[in-house]
Design an enzyme around this catalytic site. Structure first.
Site, short mmCIF file in Angstrom:
data_model
loop_
_atom_site.label_atom_id
_atom_site.label_comp_id
_atom_site.label_asym_id
_atom_site.label_seq_id
_atom_site.Cartn_x
_atom_site.Cartn_y
_atom_site.Cartn_z
N LYS A 112 51.86 -26.98 0.44
CA LYS A 112 50.73 -26.04 0.43
C LYS A 112 50.41 -25.50 1.81
O LYS A 112 50.05 -24.33 1.96
CB LYS A 112 49.49 -26.72 -0.19
N LYS A 195 58.19 -26.01 -10.92
CA LYS A 195 57.14 -26.34 -11.89
C LYS A 195 56.22 -25.14 -12.12
O LYS A 195 56.03 -24.32 -11.23
CB LYS A 195 56.33 -27.57 -11.43
N LYS A 198 49.82 -22.61 -10.60
CA LYS A 198 48.97 -21.44 -10.41
C LYS A 198 49.32 -20.73 -9.11
O LYS A 198 49.18 -19.52 -9.02
CB LYS A 198 47.49 -21.82 -10.46
N1 AQP Z 1 53.77 -27.76 -14.31
C1 AQP Z 1 53.11 -28.87 -14.59
N2 AQP Z 1 53.63 -29.79 -15.45
C2 AQP Z 1 52.96 -30.93 -15.74
N3 AQP Z 1 51.75 -31.23 -15.23
C3 AQP Z 1 51.19 -30.36 -14.36
N4 AQP Z 1 50.01 -30.36 -13.69
C4 AQP Z 1 49.94 -29.23 -12.97
N5 AQP Z 1 51.03 -28.48 -13.13
C5 AQP Z 1 51.84 -29.15 -14.00
C6 AQP Z 1 49.01 -31.42 -13.79
O1 AQP Z 1 47.76 -30.83 -14.10
C7 AQP Z 1 46.73 -31.67 -13.62
C8 AQP Z 1 45.63 -30.87 -12.98
O2 AQP Z 1 46.15 -30.15 -11.91
P1 AQP Z 1 45.19 -29.62 -10.78
O3 AQP Z 1 44.09 -28.85 -11.33
O4 AQP Z 1 44.83 -30.73 -9.90
O5 AQP Z 1 46.00 -28.57 -10.05
P2 AQP Z 1 47.37 -28.56 -9.41
O6 AQP Z 1 48.21 -29.75 -9.53
O7 AQP Z 1 47.04 -28.12 -8.05
O8 AQP Z 1 47.89 -27.41 -10.40
P3 AQP Z 1 48.92 -26.37 -9.98
O9 AQP Z 1 48.98 -25.24 -10.89
O10 AQP Z 1 50.18 -27.11 -9.74
O11 AQP Z 1 48.26 -25.80 -8.70
P4 AQP Z 1 48.94 -25.50 -7.33
O12 AQP Z 1 49.82 -24.33 -7.61
O13 AQP Z 1 47.79 -25.17 -6.45
O14 AQP Z 1 49.71 -26.72 -6.94
C9 AQP Z 1 47.38 -32.67 -12.68
O15 AQP Z 1 47.44 -33.93 -13.29
C10 AQP Z 1 48.76 -32.12 -12.48
O16 AQP Z 1 49.72 -33.14 -12.28
#
Ligand code: AQP
Length: 332
Positions: A112, A195, A198
């Site tokens: 990030k 993966k 967002k």
């Molecule tokens: N692609 C994925 N497959 C399985 N699990 C996923 N999670 C996220 N993406 C996948 C799981 O969702 C939960 C909540 O996530 P979060 O709100 O903490 O956000 P994050 O992990 O930051 O989601 P993103 O979309 O992956 O955001 P960015 O792009 O900012 O990194 C967690 O349990 C996560 O594992």
């Protein structure tokens, strides 16, 4: 019964399919068998800049989506992280127990901060995993239902719980990750090697649960597969098709082997058309329920207020034990 804790960020717009299949779906199931605590992690959200009014709206939107997905305030404790100040308080202690090098090895921060430019990344983004440690330990959680991308943070949580317990005496439950193999990582529909996320996915690769169902169907139908035509689960050789089979199987309840058989000789078009329908059948009521909760913010806020009260009772007890163990002088 065993306790679980997990959290999700108040993302602008909508949860995506990876959030749901990787995490939230398990939360709904676990509220039946576990003492379950789930939260909207607004403290984590501000590790990157947020507009205050949008953050407030997105926090309600996240809670509404969790309820729409099936969380039941009678069966779990649903709350907003900032309503429980103990999270930030325990995080400070955990910050002081974590090595700088140890924190620097967290791959999510590396990814990030690389995206933002290392100089622009906040110190909060750097210590994000340590706040997460505090989130989990405050509730003495036995299991933490998350996606694969969170495994390293749960490892850190285990290390810090053991370190604290070793140094100050048994205080924290050492938690285990609860990661379902099948749905641990849902992949981007256009780029099935990364993966679904967002921040990294393109709009076409990302299924937002609150998108217009027509858009969702279109995204499924234009998902990247391969030049072969055989519908077979083979994550190494056929990552795109395998991702679609995982999604299809989880949403419909049909086993992957059944789906392979059903689409034998039919090719990818039939698979995608049917999956698009399964997806539309899932997101349509989800959108409606989310909207119902949003239309009644008083009820929503009162659910969150009750949740915060229950969460605080647990968190305050753990924090006061931790404060005493560390050697802070009692206030009276
Ligand atoms: N692609 C994925 N497959 C399985 N699990 C996923 N999670 C996220 N993406 C996948 C799981 O969702 C939960 C909540 O996530 P979060 O709100 O903490 O956000 P994050 O992990 O930051 O989601 P993103 O979309 O992956 O955001 P960015 O792009 O900012 O990194 C967690 O349990 C996560 O594992």
């Amino acid at each position: 019964s065993l306790r679980v804790l997990s959290g999700i960020q108040p993302t602008a717009g909508s949860f995506h399919l990876g959030n749901y299949l990787g995490a939230v779906r398990q939360w709904v199931a676990l509220q039946e068998t576990h003492d379950a605590f789930y939260m909207v992690v607004d403290l984590h959200a501000i590790t990157i800049p947020q507009d205050p009014a949008e953050l407030r709206a997105n926090t309600r939107l996240a809670a509404a989506q969790l309820l729409a997905a099936g969380l039941d305030p009678e069966r779990c404790t649903l709350f907003v992280q900032s309503h429980v100040p103990e999270h930030a308080q325990l995080a400070w202690i955990m910050n002081c127990l974590t090595g700088f090098g140890e924190a620097s090895r967290m791959t999510q921060f590396k990814d990030k901060s690389a995206k933002q430019g290392a100089d622009r990344a906040s110190v909060g983004l750097f210590t994000y995993p340590i706040l997460q440690v505090a989130d989990i330990l405050l509730y003495q959680a036995n299991e933490v239902p998350v996606g694969e991308d969170q495994r390293q943070h749960i490892e850190l949580t285990r290390d810090l719980a053991e370190r604290f317990n070793g140094r100050f005496g048994d205080t924290f439950t050492v938690p285990r990750p609860y990661i379902l193999k099948e749905t641990a990582k849902i992949y981007d529909l256009q780029e099935p090697s990364i993966k679904m996320s967002k921040s990294a996915s393109t709009p076409k690769g990302l299924i937002n649960l609150l998108d217009d169902p027509k858009t969702t169907a279109k995204k499924v139908k234009s998902a990247v597969t391969d030049t072969d035509t055989v519908v077979r689960y083979d994550p190494e050789g056929k990552p795109g098709v395998s991702n679609l089979l995982t999604i299809y199987s989880t949403l419909s309840g049909a086993a992957v082997a059944e789906l392979e058989e059903k689409y034998a000789g039919k090719g990818y078009g039939a698979l995608k058309t049917d999956l698009a329908e399964v997806m539309v059948d899932f997101v349509t009521p989800f959108r409606e329920r989310t909207q119902q909760y949003l239309d009644d913010p008083e009820t929503l806020d009162s659910i969150l207020a009750k949740g915060a009260e229950k969460a605080r009772a647990v968190a305050a007890e753990t924090l006061s034990q931790a404060y005493a163990r560390v050697g802070f002088l009692p206030a009276k």
